[in-house]
Design a protein around this motif. Structure first.
Motif, mmCIF file in Angstrom:
data_model
loop_
_atom_site.group_PDB
_atom_site.id
_atom_site.type_symbol
_atom_site.label_atom_id
_atom_site.label_comp_id
_atom_site.label_asym_id
_atom_site.label_seq_id
_atom_site.Cartn_x
_atom_site.Cartn_y
_atom_site.Cartn_z
ATOM 1 N N THR A 95 27.552 33.050 -32.369
ATOM 2 C CA THR A 95 26.261 32.650 -31.820
ATOM 3 C C THR A 95 26.413 31.560 -30.762
ATOM 4 O O THR A 95 27.273 30.678 -30.903
ATOM 5 C CB THR A 95 25.326 32.170 -32.972
ATOM 6 O OG1 THR A 95 24.011 32.086 -32.469
ATOM 7 C CG2 THR A 95 25.743 30.837 -33.547
ATOM 8 N N SER A 121 20.712 37.924 -36.761
ATOM 9 C CA SER A 121 20.212 37.706 -35.412
ATOM 10 C C SER A 121 18.752 37.303 -35.454
ATOM 11 O O SER A 121 18.008 37.706 -36.354
ATOM 12 C CB SER A 121 20.371 39.013 -34.621
ATOM 13 O OG SER A 121 19.685 38.936 -33.406
ATOM 14 N N SER A 122 18.346 36.526 -34.442
ATOM 15 C CA SER A 122 16.923 36.145 -34.397
ATOM 16 C C SER A 122 16.065 37.308 -33.923
ATOM 17 O O SER A 122 14.871 37.348 -34.196
ATOM 18 C CB SER A 122 16.731 34.923 -33.494
ATOM 19 O OG SER A 122 17.444 35.105 -32.313
ATOM 20 N N SER A 123 16.667 38.269 -33.203
ATOM 21 C CA SER A 123 15.854 39.429 -32.788
ATOM 22 C C SER A 123 16.338 40.674 -33.536
ATOM 23 O O SER A 123 17.537 40.961 -33.586
ATOM 24 C CB SER A 123 15.941 39.640 -31.280
ATOM 25 O OG SER A 123 17.261 39.882 -30.898
ATOM 26 N N GLN A 124 15.391 41.372 -34.109
ATOM 27 C CA GLN A 124 15.733 42.508 -34.962
ATOM 28 C C GLN A 124 15.770 43.795 -34.156
ATOM 29 O O GLN A 124 14.818 44.118 -33.461
ATOM 30 C CB GLN A 124 14.704 42.657 -36.086
ATOM 31 C CG GLN A 124 14.674 41.461 -37.012
ATOM 32 C CD GLN A 124 16.063 41.027 -37.458
ATOM 33 O OE1 GLN A 124 16.716 41.761 -38.173
ATOM 34 N NE2 GLN A 124 16.538 39.871 -37.019
ATOM 35 N N ARG A 125 16.880 44.486 -34.186
ATOM 36 C CA ARG A 125 16.957 45.790 -33.538
ATOM 37 C C ARG A 125 18.032 46.609 -34.216
ATOM 38 O O ARG A 125 18.813 46.084 -35.009
ATOM 39 C CB ARG A 125 17.215 45.644 -32.044
ATOM 40 C CG ARG A 125 18.402 44.786 -31.701
ATOM 41 C CD ARG A 125 18.195 44.167 -30.318
ATOM 42 N NE ARG A 125 19.431 43.588 -29.817
ATOM 43 C CZ ARG A 125 19.902 42.405 -30.230
ATOM 44 N NH1 ARG A 125 19.258 41.709 -31.137
ATOM 45 N NH2 ARG A 125 21.035 41.940 -29.753
ATOM 46 N N PRO A 168 17.515 38.932 -40.300
ATOM 47 C CA PRO A 168 17.141 37.661 -39.667
ATOM 48 C C PRO A 168 18.139 36.567 -40.065
ATOM 49 O O PRO A 168 18.710 36.613 -41.168
ATOM 50 C CB PRO A 168 15.760 37.359 -40.252
ATOM 51 C CG PRO A 168 15.297 38.628 -40.885
ATOM 52 C CD PRO A 168 16.502 39.432 -41.234
#
Ligand code: GLV
Length: 322
Positions: A206, A174-178, A188
């Motif tokens: 995606t 994912s482009s946002s890390q959580r 990433p």
């Protein structure tokens, strides 16, 4: 009278449920129904609202959006808004909303069904059944295997814990890390290639955009663990389909389950149709017999707010009107 164009190129039963419910619930609104983008021309001039899905607009999206002078709002009947939001002919003053949140359970079932069908070679069993052939082999087990999920949104959040229940290791890209329950790791997107050799399955979820066009290219496909499987439930354009054919032919990737294609309907002469290691479904991962129960409350809520002039209370806003 507010006019809504429903362009619903979905199975007839679902189309009629959408149309029937909306017409009954909003008698003050005129709904024009088209089951194919080739039939919308008579309704374009007057429609203020368009309810449809990007793939239903096919190659006519710019024409349709460019010929709707009254258009103020597009409500997606799916989650992905590609082929609408990215079209140059969509005026900036048009509000765009989608169906985010409705698809987690069925897309998860589509992904898991695909993994099981590929690993157990279900198409081979069905072909044998058609020919009354008794043949045994060693089905692969998905317990203990690693699945990569490209695109960590609401759908992946539903899929990951279900994969855990089946005993899989789950890696998100994912482009946002959580941190999200059900994922062993979220990396990433740039880590996809170096991680690809560890993946037994790669599931594509995606959204399609310029940035994700052919994001799964020959490099990524060649880097996947030999014998792995690819599942595309996102959009055809996310995947370099020609490269997939190459790696499938070469036996680098063992099989693919494809629900979406860069050209839909998939042309009859397309190679995919005749590949025994490809399972084709016809862009229906997000649809179910209960889809109206998931989708209509979102549409109803938004339409009520729209009609009441409460645009600020509409939900699933992808883009506000400029
Ligand atoms: C299905 O294609 C969706 O975008 O919801």
């Amino acid at each position: 009278m507010t006019k809504v164009l429903l362009l619903l190129n979905m199975p007839e039963q679902l189309r009629n449920r959408f149309h029937g419910y909306l017409a009954r619930t909003f008698p003050q609104v005129a709904f024009d129904l088209a089951d194919n983008v080739g039939k919308v021309d008579p309704y374009l001039a007057d429609a203020e609202i368009l309810m449809t899905h990007g793939p239903y607009l096919s190659t006519r999206s710019d024409y349709v959006l460019g010929h709707m002078p009254q258009l103020r709002w597009v409500q997606g009947t799916g989650t992905g808004m590609d082929n609408i939001i990215d079209r140059p002919s969509l005026p900036a003053d048009v509000l765009v909303t989608n169906m985010r949140g409705a698809h987690g359970p069925q897309m998860s079932e589509a992904a898991i069904g695909s993994m099981l069908a590929l690993a157990r070679q279900m198409p081979r069993s069905i072909r044998n059944q058609d020919n009354h052939i008794w043949e045994r082999w060693l089905p692969q087990i998905i317990h203990g295997k690693t699945v990569g999920i490209l695109g960590v949104g609401v759908i992946a959040e539903a899929l990951a814990p279900r994969c855990k229940v089946l005993g899989m290791t789950v890696v998100g890209f994912s482009s946002s890390q959580r941190v999200i329950e059900g994922f062993d790791r979220i990396l990433p997107v740039g880590e996809l290639k170096p991680t690809a050799p560890d993946l037994d399955f790669l599931v594509l979820l995606t959204p399609y955009s310029e940035a994700t066009h052919h994001i799964v290219n020959e490099d990524i496909l060649m880097a996947l663990k030999p014998g792995s499987y690819l599942i595309n439930l996102a959009r055809g354009g996310v995947l370099d389909e020609a490269a997939l054919i190459k790696v499938l032919d070469a036996g680098r990737v063992s099989g693919a389950a494809l629900d979406v294609f860069s050209t839909e309907p998939l042309p009859p002469e397309h190679r995919f149709w005749s590949m025994e290691n490809v399972i084709i479904t016809c862009h229906m991962g997000g649809l179910t017999d209960d889809y109206h129960l998931q989708a209509l409350p979102i549409i109803e809520k938004n339409l009520r707010h729209y009609l009441a002039g409460e645009g600020d209370q509409m939900i699933n806003v992808v883009r506000k009107a400029a």
